[in-house]
Design a protein around this motif. Structure first.
Motif, PDB file in Angstrom:
ATOM      1  N   SER A 186      30.801  32.514  40.859  1.00 40.20           N
ATOM      2  CA  SER A 186      29.707  32.510  41.843  1.00 40.20           C
ATOM      3  C   SER A 186      28.425  32.151  41.093  1.00 40.20           C
ATOM      4  O   SER A 186      28.395  32.184  39.852  1.00 40.20           O
ATOM      5  N   SER A 187      27.390  31.804  41.832  1.00 44.51           N
ATOM      6  CA  SER A 187      26.128  31.418  41.193  1.00 44.51           C
ATOM      7  C   SER A 187      25.018  32.355  41.653  1.00 44.51           C
ATOM      8  O   SER A 187      24.812  32.555  42.858  1.00 44.51           O
ATOM      9  N   SER A 188      24.319  32.928  40.666  1.00 41.10           N
ATOM     10  CA  SER A 188      23.233  33.862  40.982  1.00 41.10           C
ATOM     11  C   SER A 188      21.857  33.246  40.751  1.00 41.10           C
ATOM     12  O   SER A 188      20.850  33.838  41.126  1.00 41.10           O
ATOM     13  N   ALA A 189      21.823  32.066  40.096  1.00 39.98           N
ATOM     14  CA  ALA A 189      20.551  31.379  39.821  1.00 39.98           C
ATOM     15  C   ALA A 189      20.877  29.931  39.473  1.00 39.98           C
ATOM     16  O   ALA A 189      22.029  29.602  39.137  1.00 39.98           O
ATOM     17  N   PRO A 190      19.888  29.052  39.539  1.00 38.08           N
ATOM     18  CA  PRO A 190      20.142  27.648  39.173  1.00 38.08           C
ATOM     19  C   PRO A 190      20.740  27.533  37.772  1.00 38.08           C
ATOM     20  O   PRO A 190      20.246  28.159  36.825  1.00 38.08           O
ATOM     21  N   LEU A 191      21.809  26.764  37.673  1.00 33.23           N
ATOM     22  CA  LEU A 191      22.532  26.502  36.413  1.00 33.23           C
ATOM     23  C   LEU A 191      23.220  27.748  35.821  1.00 33.23           C
ATOM     24  O   LEU A 191      23.792  27.674  34.735  1.00 33.23           O
ATOM     25  N   THR A 192      23.160  28.891  36.509  1.00 36.75           N
ATOM     26  CA  THR A 192      23.804  30.123  36.019  1.00 36.75           C
ATOM     27  C   THR A 192      25.056  30.401  36.849  1.00 36.75           C
ATOM     28  O   THR A 192      25.005  30.445  38.077  1.00 36.75           O
ATOM     29  N   ILE A 193      26.169  30.595  36.146  1.00 38.20           N
ATOM     30  CA  ILE A 193      27.441  30.883  36.793  1.00 38.20           C
ATOM     31  C   ILE A 193      27.901  32.284  36.375  1.00 38.20           C
ATOM     32  O   ILE A 193      27.895  32.632  35.180  1.00 38.20           O
ATOM     33  N   ASP A 194      28.272  33.090  37.367  1.00 37.20           N
ATOM     34  CA  ASP A 194      28.845  34.419  37.115  1.00 37.20           C
ATOM     35  C   ASP A 194      30.365  34.307  37.219  1.00 37.20           C
ATOM     36  O   ASP A 194      30.905  33.846  38.236  1.00 37.20           O
ATOM     37  N   PHE A 195      31.034  34.737  36.156  1.00 37.73           N
ATOM     38  CA  PHE A 195      32.494  34.674  36.097  1.00 37.73           C
ATOM     39  C   PHE A 195      33.071  36.075  36.337  1.00 37.73           C
ATOM     40  O   PHE A 195      32.663  37.039  35.670  1.00 37.73           O
ATOM     41  N   THR A 196      34.007  36.186  37.259  1.00 42.68           N
ATOM     42  CA  THR A 196      34.653  37.466  37.574  1.00 42.68           C
ATOM     43  C   THR A 196      36.136  37.382  37.218  1.00 42.68           C
ATOM     44  O   THR A 196      36.866  36.524  37.742  1.00 42.68           O
ATOM     45  N   ASP A 197      36.538  38.244  36.318  1.00 46.04           N
ATOM     46  CA  ASP A 197      37.938  38.262  35.878  1.00 46.04           C
ATOM     47  C   ASP A 197      38.832  38.826  36.986  1.00 46.04           C
ATOM     48  O   ASP A 197      38.570  39.899  37.522  1.00 46.04           O
ATOM     49  N   THR A 198      39.880  38.112  37.328  1.00 43.88           N
ATOM     50  CA  THR A 198      40.885  38.596  38.286  1.00 43.88           C
ATOM     51  C   THR A 198      42.291  38.558  37.672  1.00 43.88           C
ATOM     52  O   THR A 198      43.298  38.492  38.374  1.00 43.88           O
ATOM     53  N   SER A 199      42.333  38.603  36.348  1.00 46.03           N
ATOM     54  CA  SER A 199      43.620  38.554  35.648  1.00 46.03           C
ATOM     55  C   SER A 199      44.427  39.815  35.940  1.00 46.03           C
ATOM     56  O   SER A 199      43.882  40.862  36.296  1.00 46.03           O
ATOM     57  N   THR A 200      45.734  39.730  35.754  1.00 48.08           N
ATOM     58  CA  THR A 200      46.634  40.871  35.943  1.00 48.08           C
ATOM     59  C   THR A 200      47.369  41.174  34.641  1.00 48.08           C
ATOM     60  O   THR A 200      47.473  40.336  33.747  1.00 48.08           O
ATOM     61  N   GLY A 201      47.929  42.392  34.567  1.00 46.89           N
ATOM     62  CA  GLY A 201      48.635  42.831  33.371  1.00 46.89           C
ATOM     63  C   GLY A 201      47.724  43.631  32.466  1.00 46.89           C
ATOM     64  O   GLY A 201      46.531  43.796  32.722  1.00 46.89           O
ATOM     65  N   THR A 202      48.312  44.151  31.390  1.00 43.17           N
ATOM     66  CA  THR A 202      47.532  44.900  30.406  1.00 43.17           C
ATOM     67  C   THR A 202      46.858  43.922  29.456  1.00 43.17           C
ATOM     68  O   THR A 202      47.532  43.144  28.764  1.00 43.17           O
ATOM     69  N   ILE A 203      45.516  43.960  29.407  1.00 42.68           N
ATOM     70  CA  ILE A 203      44.744  42.984  28.629  1.00 42.68           C
ATOM     71  C   ILE A 203      43.856  43.727  27.641  1.00 42.68           C
ATOM     72  O   ILE A 203      43.174  44.687  28.002  1.00 42.68           O
ATOM     73  N   THR A 204      43.886  43.283  26.400  1.00 44.98           N
ATOM     74  CA  THR A 204      43.071  43.906  25.363  1.00 44.98           C
ATOM     75  C   THR A 204      41.909  43.031  24.925  1.00 44.98           C
ATOM     76  O   THR A 204      40.888  43.555  24.465  1.00 44.98           O
ATOM     77  N   THR A 205      42.048  41.701  25.027  1.00 39.11           N
ATOM     78  CA  THR A 205      40.948  40.816  24.627  1.00 39.11           C
ATOM     79  C   THR A 205      40.799  39.666  25.607  1.00 39.11           C
ATOM     80  O   THR A 205      41.788  39.172  26.170  1.00 39.11           O
TER      81      THR A 205
END
Length: 267
Positions: free
Chosen positions: A200-219
């Motif tokens: 999603s975009s919160s400001a010009p040229l700025t992109i907000d990334f939202t993780d929707t991955s599944t499973g156990t994640i450490t990094t």
């Protein structure tokens, strides 16, 4: 009179026997092995016996048969192994009678800790589960016959789980060492992660990334596709220097493995 046993000998003091009188002595013994047992009785008194030959009986022999026996053998296998946590494991347990007489055979299977029992299905007899133990009365197994029990459980945690099965019967087992299986160990692994994200975009040229991955994640490793340094946060925001199309790559790592996804975004 009275009798006193000592080892394999019983000595009975009978006191006075009148002319023509007699005394009966009942001796009970337990046989410790199969074969032929011989019992010999000898009588003596304080007076001279004019016919001592008949003071000793002809030895009494008794044939002792071996008790009924059955050599029960237990084997088992597991599938799948390794398994992803949350999935089922099937244990196939077989009880075989190597002979000769197996009556009232029974399987007892101690399930691993931290699993959920699903079902137990025998090819003969019946099964029930209580408190993590499956008990299956199988009835009679003919010489050379066998019964197979299929046990299904659901894994709930990672690590190594152990299943142990053993069989018993109502007759003597000449080889009890093979009545219990070597515990079946199953490796339970984390599910492999699956990389995924939305933007999603919160400001010009700025992109907000939202993780929707599944499973156990450490990094997490984010490559924003514009040559800037990677980012290890789960849900980063990134400001681009100019508008355009960028190939954004997310790499996720966990105990179950690694996954990567690349998405082209427009800024």
């Amino acid at each position: 009179g009275s009798c006193v046993p000592s080892g394999n000998t019983a000595t009975c003091t009978l006191g006075t026997l009148a002319n023509g009188g007699s005394a009966n002595i009942t001796i009970t013994a337990t046989a410790n092995a199969a074969g032929v047992a011989t019992s010999t009785a000898l009588a003596s008194g304080a007076e001279t016996d004019p016919n001592p030959i008949n003071n000793v009986n002809i030895p009494e022999t008794t044939t002792i048969n071996a008790p009924p026996s059955a050599d029960l053998v237990v084997t088992q296998s597991d599938a799948p192994d390794p398994v992803i946590v949350g999935n089922n494991v099937t244990y196939t347990v077989t009880v075989t009678n190597n002979g000769p007489d197996a009556t009232n055979a029974q399987l007892v299977d101690v399930l691993p800790g931290g699993v959920t029992f699903v079902s137990a299905t025998p090819t003969q007899g019946s099964c029930g589960e209580s408190g993590g133990t499956v008990t299956c009365p199988l009835g009679t197994l003919a010489n050379g016959g066998s019964a197979t029990i299929t046990i299904v459980i659901t894994t709930t945690g990672t690590g190594t789980i152990t299943n142990t099965a053993s069989a018993t019967g109502t007759v003597v087992d000449p080889a009890p060492g093979n009545n219990t299986t070597i515990a079946e160990n199953t490796t339970v692994n984390d599910a492999p992660p699956v990389a995924s994200f939305t933007t999603s975009s919160s400001a010009p040229l700025t992109i907000d990334f939202t993780d929707t991955s599944t499973g156990t994640i450490t990094t997490y490793t984010w490559d924003f596709g514009d040559g800037s340094p990677t980012d290890s946060s789960q849900n980063p925001s990134h400001t681009y220097a100019a508008s355009g199309n960028y190939d954004v790559k997310l790499t996720v790592d966990g105990p179950g493995g690694m996954d990567m996804i690349t998405v082209t975004i427009s800024v």
